[in-house]
Design an enzyme around this catalytic site. Structure first.
Site, PDB file in Angstrom:
ATOM      1  N   SER A 296      -4.186   4.209   1.376  1.00 43.37           N
ATOM      2  CA  SER A 296      -3.683   5.373   0.653  1.00 43.37           C
ATOM      3  C   SER A 296      -2.693   6.196   1.483  1.00 43.37           C
ATOM      4  CB  SER A 296      -4.911   6.241   0.328  1.00 43.37           C
ATOM      5  OG  SER A 296      -4.580   7.560   0.076  1.00 43.37           O
TER       6      SER A 296
ATOM      7  N   TYR B 189     -11.571  11.405   3.379  1.00 42.37           N
ATOM      8  CA  TYR B 189     -11.149  10.206   2.652  1.00 42.37           C
ATOM      9  C   TYR B 189     -10.082   9.448   3.457  1.00 42.37           C
ATOM     10  CZ  TYR B 189      -8.824   7.485  -1.048  1.00 42.37           C
ATOM     11  OH  TYR B 189      -8.247   6.486  -1.802  1.00 42.37           O
TER      12      TYR B 189
ATOM     13  N   LYS C  28     -10.446   5.750   5.119  1.00 47.72           N
ATOM     14  CA  LYS C  28      -9.512   4.676   4.775  1.00 47.72           C
ATOM     15  C   LYS C  28      -8.827   4.140   6.037  1.00 47.72           C
ATOM     16  CE  LYS C  28      -9.634   3.970   0.303  1.00 47.72           C
ATOM     17  NZ  LYS C  28      -9.891   2.621  -0.253  1.00 47.72           N
TER      18      LYS C  28
END
Lengths: 315, 315
Positions: free
Chosen positions: B121, B145, B149
């Site tokens: 991402s 997050y 990732k």
């Protein structure tokens, strides 16, 4: 001020303990206790402030025994070195990743956000690199050790951003000259080719003379660890990682410095036997990185590698 | 060719499944089976090749049931989205980190090195960023997050380097326009401000119009996932991570495109209500990155955001 050093029986751990005890304070406060945690028992310091703890650092109960709400600062030095982490994948993951995460998580659960310093390494870099690595150069580790260190860095940064710890990462250059025996680090030769000849023993150099290394002496490393621990979180901004200043020298430069300090005959004790496995790992590391941020934060490198050898000889 | 899609009941997972089934082949081989693993049951595809599995992806036995020595390719899409991972730290760690590592480890233990594609991402980037992020720009995620990732990326790269999997990471731009309902992603508005007005409903835009986003349509995302999976490992070199091409648009650009496609009245259904929490997360993401490597690998972006809206309207 109660301090925990993981890897406290190791070479850097013991030196750091000695440095802290001599100093007597950390972050402006008198050191009340210093816990040295390791798989083997740390040697006796004959100092009431020191407590030696043995245990598996990947075991939560061991960390919970050593980290309490009274723990103010943690130096996390315990690690499986590069060569061993490459040879034993599961062990490297367990100690370099799982234990680092556990340590952060024990701190999170206690909720008092102690100061936590992780040491990291040149090995987080790899792949296609500029001659001088910048602070904004992407990490592309080419070893499991480098990967595990890079992951521990990311964890510490997130735990710190969330206020679970007051964290910082110092990326250490290769430490040379280490005393003692060779170890399983791919960079072990960076001390061996100096130390063994000075002791009148032959040493194997497994890499080409043109290989460029980024070096820091043990003395300077300890000073940097203490100074790095004392840095204000605010000074680190959005990125609590510091590439420590070091010396960029080729292996030939190192041997030339050895000749300068100890003579041609001593330097002739080096046997050049390239080892592709070690060349591959060490060759993936940067030979230099930009030090402007580290210097701005008050951290410094050694003057010259010849000086480093002279300091090593003095012991 | 036996394929597993984790997050197979999700929006992208279902679309990818449909794309693969229509295509009939992957990596030049006919698709014999397609397993869709998710916490909820994937809808019925009325296709004998499809098998829906439900279970907790952080449970090793679930992964062992879905990954066997007959599994040739894995699309790992399952994730806790950015907003939720920020709100529920432990859940994010469990799914975005632990489950990703478990998946890699089940493959390692089986020993047949299947092709494994992880989606990543824009959120892996953060902190001080150049206007256009380069392939060699360091990751400094400013959300849990993004951290999780980034860690999953590092793990996949190391497992791939060691030959445990034939891995690759595709860093996805923000996907817009997603159909359906808003979700807990910080970027949820990037679909909502288009989708809701087109449905005659009001939508809240929680960020400033000048906020720059890096976008990809669902159609183009599916094409990129399939093309990325089919890339030879050799073409990826020492760095099996690809920043997918996308469109760099400001939120104002997006609203202008909505006006162009659907008229002023539709666009007037947007309420501008800044939310500092969302602005902080989304503002830390890059608004554009260099796409030369992605394009060289044959991957491409949408033509224009107005085209993306038109494709969404067609359904």
């Amino acid at each position: 001020m109660n301090i925990l050093i993981t890897g406290g029986a190791g070479f850097l751990g013991q030196r750091l303990a000695r440095g802290l005890l001599e100093r007597g304070t950390l972050m402006g406060k008198p050191i009340a206790s210093l816990t040295l945690l390791d798989v083997v028992r740390a040697p006796d310091f004959d100092d009431k402030r020191v407590r030696a703890e043995t245990g598996d650092i990947a075991d939560r109960s061991v960390l919970e025994r050593c980290i309490t709400t009274d723990t103010h600062a943690i130096f996390h030095l315990a690690a499986i070195v590069s060569g061993q982490a490459e040879a034993d994948f599961e062990l490297g993951m367990r100690i370099n990743l799982d234990a680092s995460r556990l340590l952060l998580d024990v701190c999170r659960t206690l909720g008092h956000a102690p100061r936590v310093l992780f040491t990291s390494s040149v090995a987080v870099y790899g792949g296609v690199l500029p001659d001088v690595v910048r602070d904004d150069t992407a990490l592309n580790p080419q070893s499991s050790y480098g990967t595990q260190k890079a992951i521990a860095e990311l964890l510490l940064c997130d735990y710190s951003r969330r206020g679970f710890v007051d964290g910082r990462v110092l990326r250490l250059p290769t430490i040379s000259v280490r005393p003692g025996k060779p170890n399983a680090a791919a960079s072990s030769f960076a001390s061996g080719i100096i130390r063994e000849p000075l002791n009148g023993e032959r040493a194997v150099c497994p890499v080409n003379g043109s290989t460029r290394l980024w070096l820091l002496s043990p003395q300077q490393a300890i000073e940097s660890l203490i100074a790095g621990c004392e840095l204000d979180q605010a000074a680190l901004g959005l990125w609590p990682v510091v590439n420590l200043p070091g010396l960029s020298v080729s292996v030939t430069d190192m041997v030339d410095a050895l000749k300068e300090v100890a003579g041609e005959e001593v330097a002739s004790l080096i046997d050049w036997k390239p080892d592709p496995k070690i060349e591959k790992i060490v060759g993936s590391w940067p030979g230099a990185w930009d030090v402007s941020r580290g210097e701005k934060l008050g951290l410094s490198a050694d003057n010259s590698f010849a000086d480093v050898i002279r300091a090593f000889r003095k012991g």
